[in-house]
Design an enzyme around this catalytic site. Structure first.
Site, PDB file in Angstrom:
ATOM      1  N   SER A 171       0.839  -1.195   0.000  1.00 46.87           N
ATOM      2  CA  SER A 171       0.000   0.000   0.000  1.00 46.87           C
ATOM      3  C   SER A 171       0.871   1.241   0.000  1.00 46.87           C
ATOM      4  CB  SER A 171      -0.894   0.028   1.240  1.00 46.87           C
ATOM      5  OG  SER A 171      -0.137   0.387   2.395  1.00 46.87           O
ATOM      6  N   ASP A 172       0.333   2.348  -0.520  1.00 45.92           N
ATOM      7  CA  ASP A 172       0.988   3.623  -0.259  1.00 45.92           C
ATOM      8  C   ASP A 172       0.844   3.901   1.237  1.00 45.92           C
ATOM      9  OD1 ASP A 172       2.398   5.973  -0.635  1.00 45.92           O
ATOM     10  OD2 ASP A 172       1.268   6.554  -2.403  1.00 45.92           O
ATOM     11  N   CYS A 173       1.622   4.824   1.732  1.00 44.78           N
ATOM     12  CA  CYS A 173       1.783   4.938   3.184  1.00 44.78           C
ATOM     13  C   CYS A 173       0.557   5.552   3.854  1.00 44.78           C
ATOM     14  CB  CYS A 173       3.055   5.698   3.488  1.00 44.78           C
ATOM     15  SG  CYS A 173       4.491   4.763   2.911  1.00 44.78           S
TER      16      CYS A 173
END
Length: 730
Positions: free
Chosen positions: A246-248
């Site tokens: 996932s993106d952060c």
């Protein structure tokens, strides 16, 4: 064995090892491995591992490393071999730094071998702040250069030198301020034609090890939990076998910003259930709770852990023995080696684009100049060299320093900052707005020639929240330089001295005033720690400029579509309505190179391996053309050039508005000579996409336009050369 066969064999072995190891873990231990800061499991001899590392243009955020030009500048080189070498450098320095950290029992962030690069999103709108992280606006250029970076970073053997990550999947290019709740709506044609090809190429042809989901929703589905993107397209259609990250804190956005779920556990169900293996963030801390609530099952946790450990085994992270004895060990001495620094300087030289050279004012002859005025807020700025997601250099060479080195005392250098980068004045107690303009005017009056260095830096264009910039959460409000700089250049326009403008930005700006009032205009991007030397070498003619624009430069009057509109109508060189200020693919040299003849050497139609070849027409055939091209340099200077082929689709109702880049090749042409080179055009260049997203062969034949720029009227006017056109029938 080819790359895919080697990687498949290595992956099968690594997966068996991963399954054996994960089978020894408790449920809680498996859960602890699905977070970016994976915990150690002492009883199994497993050390902590932090998955988060960055290598966009050199190893980033991990101390000293070679800093290459920003990604958009690397795109301007149109040089796949160079981009691959950059990836190899990142892998080598990253592995050296990893082993050095492990030897000191340091397992912190930015010290692993999993690099969250490259960014292959499409730079569809020049206002997007993160656009300079990308490889430009064209899906084909992005695909080919992104592929080369991945091959360089990961290597072409079975095991991985380092793990690359294609991000941000998918349909992600601003606005930054809305990304945590925004729904990017893209039709089937735009998805297949523009937003997905680079990802498909990196998965199918590059065996990229990781894919990162985007923050936004795409057509209603959160990207990091999208069944359409992660399950249907990425794994089922393209056959992706690596891991998804996932993106952060993007998974937390599901229930806090997008409001598509109500709890962290529900967000986990959506993300893990659709194949997001690794959480950059803290939502997967609730994995056990989600399991207890029946929202996920242990098989899903196990599969994610196995995928992650497969990557770790492919990297050799789980090897026993001393650090120096491990396979793939690289000594720390490779970091910022002479070879790597020379490569970064070469990259800067190839990336610089000469936009205007009125009356041949460039190159400058220092033997005929007594005083050079260097003016502007970016003239002595380190920040303007590096862009975002950068490492730390042990030496930074600004434009001012590069000029001073180059003249080596042969000419007097006068300097004035001229103005602040964006504030009204440089000194807070000053009574005057533009308090350095009078000094700049004085410097100009005392100088024989002025080098005016303008632009932005990562504090004005970049990622939302990254630097607290004063503009639109990282995006630009418009295409104008800050007002402080406009006041400066408008004042200097009244001084009767030759002025060379060096624009240091990561995106397209409106340069119309500068082009009208000054002699030469150079687009230098964010050229890396060696950038000042490269700019000076261009200014004084030690090398010929040879970069080409990977994005369209628009006039401010051009009616850009709304920033939140993800339709391609009116965007990029393929769909622009009217003329560009400076077109995609354009850039001058100190030579005078043109294509004088192009003939078809070979024309083939082959059945494609759909498992490994991206963007083939639905009939499963890949069309290829080999051209023999004669290129002449009628100028007085040897130069490198970028040969470009654009494909037109006569009579096709599904084709873009303008011809599309289908092949490119960097070449060297000596002054007064004619070179004969071969250029191949294949793959997606011979397909068009229907409104319902089907990729088909054009039924109207093809015309190839071959030149050193795109075949539009503005490029022809700027270069003085028409491309050579060749009709192709299969």
């Amino acid at each position: 064995m080819n790359l895919h066969e080697k990687r498949d064999a290595a992956r099968a072995q690594a997966r068996r090892q991963a399954e054996e190891l994960v089978a020894k873990m408790t449920t809680e231990e498996k859960c602890s491995q699905l977070r970016y800061d994976a915990l150690p499991i002492d009883r199994l001899g497993i050390p902590a591992y932090n998955w988060w590392n960055e290598g966009l243009h050199g190893v980033a955020r991990a101390g000293v490393a070679t800093i290459f030009p920003q990604a958009i500048a690397m795109a301007a080189t149109f040089d796949g071999e160079l981009v691959r070498a950059e990836g190899e450098c990142v892998a080598e320095e990253g592995r050296a730094k990893y082993y050095a950290s492990v030897a000191e029992d340091d397992h912190d962030i930015y010290k692993g071998l999993t690099f969250w690069s490259p960014n292959v999103n499409i730079f569809r709108d020049p206002r997007w702040g993160r656009g300079h992280e990308t490889l430009g606006e064209d899906p084909y250029l992005t695909s080919r250069l992104g592929l080369e970076f991945v091959l360089g970073l990961q290597g072409e053997e079975g095991n991985l030198k380092a793990a690359a990550c294609a991000k941000h999947f998918a349909v992600h290019s601003g606005p930054e301020a809305l990304r945590h709740e925004f729904n990017a709506e893209a039709g089937a044609k735009d998805m297949e034609e523009t937003y997905l090809p680079a990802f498909e190429t990196l998965v199918k042809e590059g065996d990229v090890e990781s894919v990162m989901g985007a923050y936004n929703r795409t057509n209603g589905e959160v990207c990091c939990g999208s069944k359409t993107l992660l399950a249907d397209i990425l794994r089922d259609k393209w056959g992706f076998e690596g891991h998804v990250v996932s993106d952060c804190w993007a998974i937390a956005d599901f229930h806090t910003r997008h409001m598509v779920t109500a709890t962290p556990e529900e967000s986990i169900s959506l993300a893990l259930g659709n194949g997001c293996d690794l959480n950059c963030g803290n939502t997967y801390l609730h994995l056990m709770s989600a399991l207890e609530q029946g929202l996920i099952n242990e098989d899903q946790i196990t599969e994610a852990a196995v995928r992650l450990y497969t990557t770790r085994f492919l990297l050799g992270i789980e090897q026993d023995g001393t650090v120096e004895d491990r396979p793939g060990f690289v000594p720390y001495t490779v970091v910022e080696s002479d070879e790597h620094l020379a490569l970064a300087r070469r990259a800067a030289e190839e990336s610089i684009v000469l936009l205007q050279n009125r009356n041949g004012v460039l190159p400058l002859d220092p033997s005929k100049i007594d005083t050079i005025g260097v003016i502007g807020p970016n003239a002595d700025s380190r920040a303007a060299l590096i862009g975002n997601y950068h490492g730390t250099s042990s030496e930074y060479v600004t434009v001012l320093q590069g000029i001073r080195e180059s003249v080596n005392g042969g000419a007097r250098i006068l300097f004035s900052e001229g103005c602040d980068l964006f504030k009204d004045k440089t000194e807070s107690l000053s009574e005057e707005v533009g308090d350095r303009i009078s000094e700049a005017l004085t410097v100009a009056k005392y100088s024989d020639v002025v080098v005016l260095v303008l632009g932005l830096d990562e504090t004005l264009e970049g990622e939302e929240g990254d630097t607290g910039n004063s503009y639109a959460s990282g995006d630009k409000n418009d295409l104008l330089l800050p007002e402080s700089q406009r006041r400066l250049y408008e004042a200097l326009a009244k001084v009767d001295k030759p002025v060379i403008v060096v624009n240091m930005t990561g995106s397209a700006m409106d340069l119309s005033f500068l082009a009208e009032h000054f002699d030469a205009v150079i687009q230098a991007w964010y050229p890396g720690a060696q950038g000042g030397r490269a700019v000076a070498d261009i200014l004084f003619g030690k090398i010929s400029p040879s970069g080409k624009l990977p994005v369209t430069f628009y006039d401010s009057a051009y009616p850009l579509p709304d920033f939140t509109d993800y339709g391609m109508k009116g965007r990029t060189y393929k769909y622009i309505e009217g003329e560009a200020q400076y077109p995609f693919g354009y850039g001058l040299t100190y030579g005078d190179v043109s294509v004088v003849n192009a003939t078809v050497k070979d024309c083939t139609k082959e059945t494609a391996d759909r498992a490994h070849v991206a963007c083939v027409a639905e009939d499963g055939l890949e069309l290829k053309v080999k051209l023999t091209v004669e290129v002449s340099n009628d100028g007085l200077r040897d130069t490198e050039e970028v040969l470009q082929a654009y494909v037109e689709y006569p009579g096709s109702k599904d084709a873009p508005l303008h011809p599309v880049l289908g092949g490119f090749k960097r070449i060297n042409v000596p002054a007064g000579k004619t070179a004969t080179v071969e250029l191949e055009v294949c793959g997606p260049a011979f397909t068009v996409v229907t409104d319902d997203g089907r990729r088909i062969r054009s039924d109207g034949g093809y015309v190839l336009h071959v030149g050193c720029s795109a075949p539009d009227t503005r490029s022809v006017a700027l270069t003085g050369h028409d491309p050579v056109s060749v009709r192709v029938e299969f």
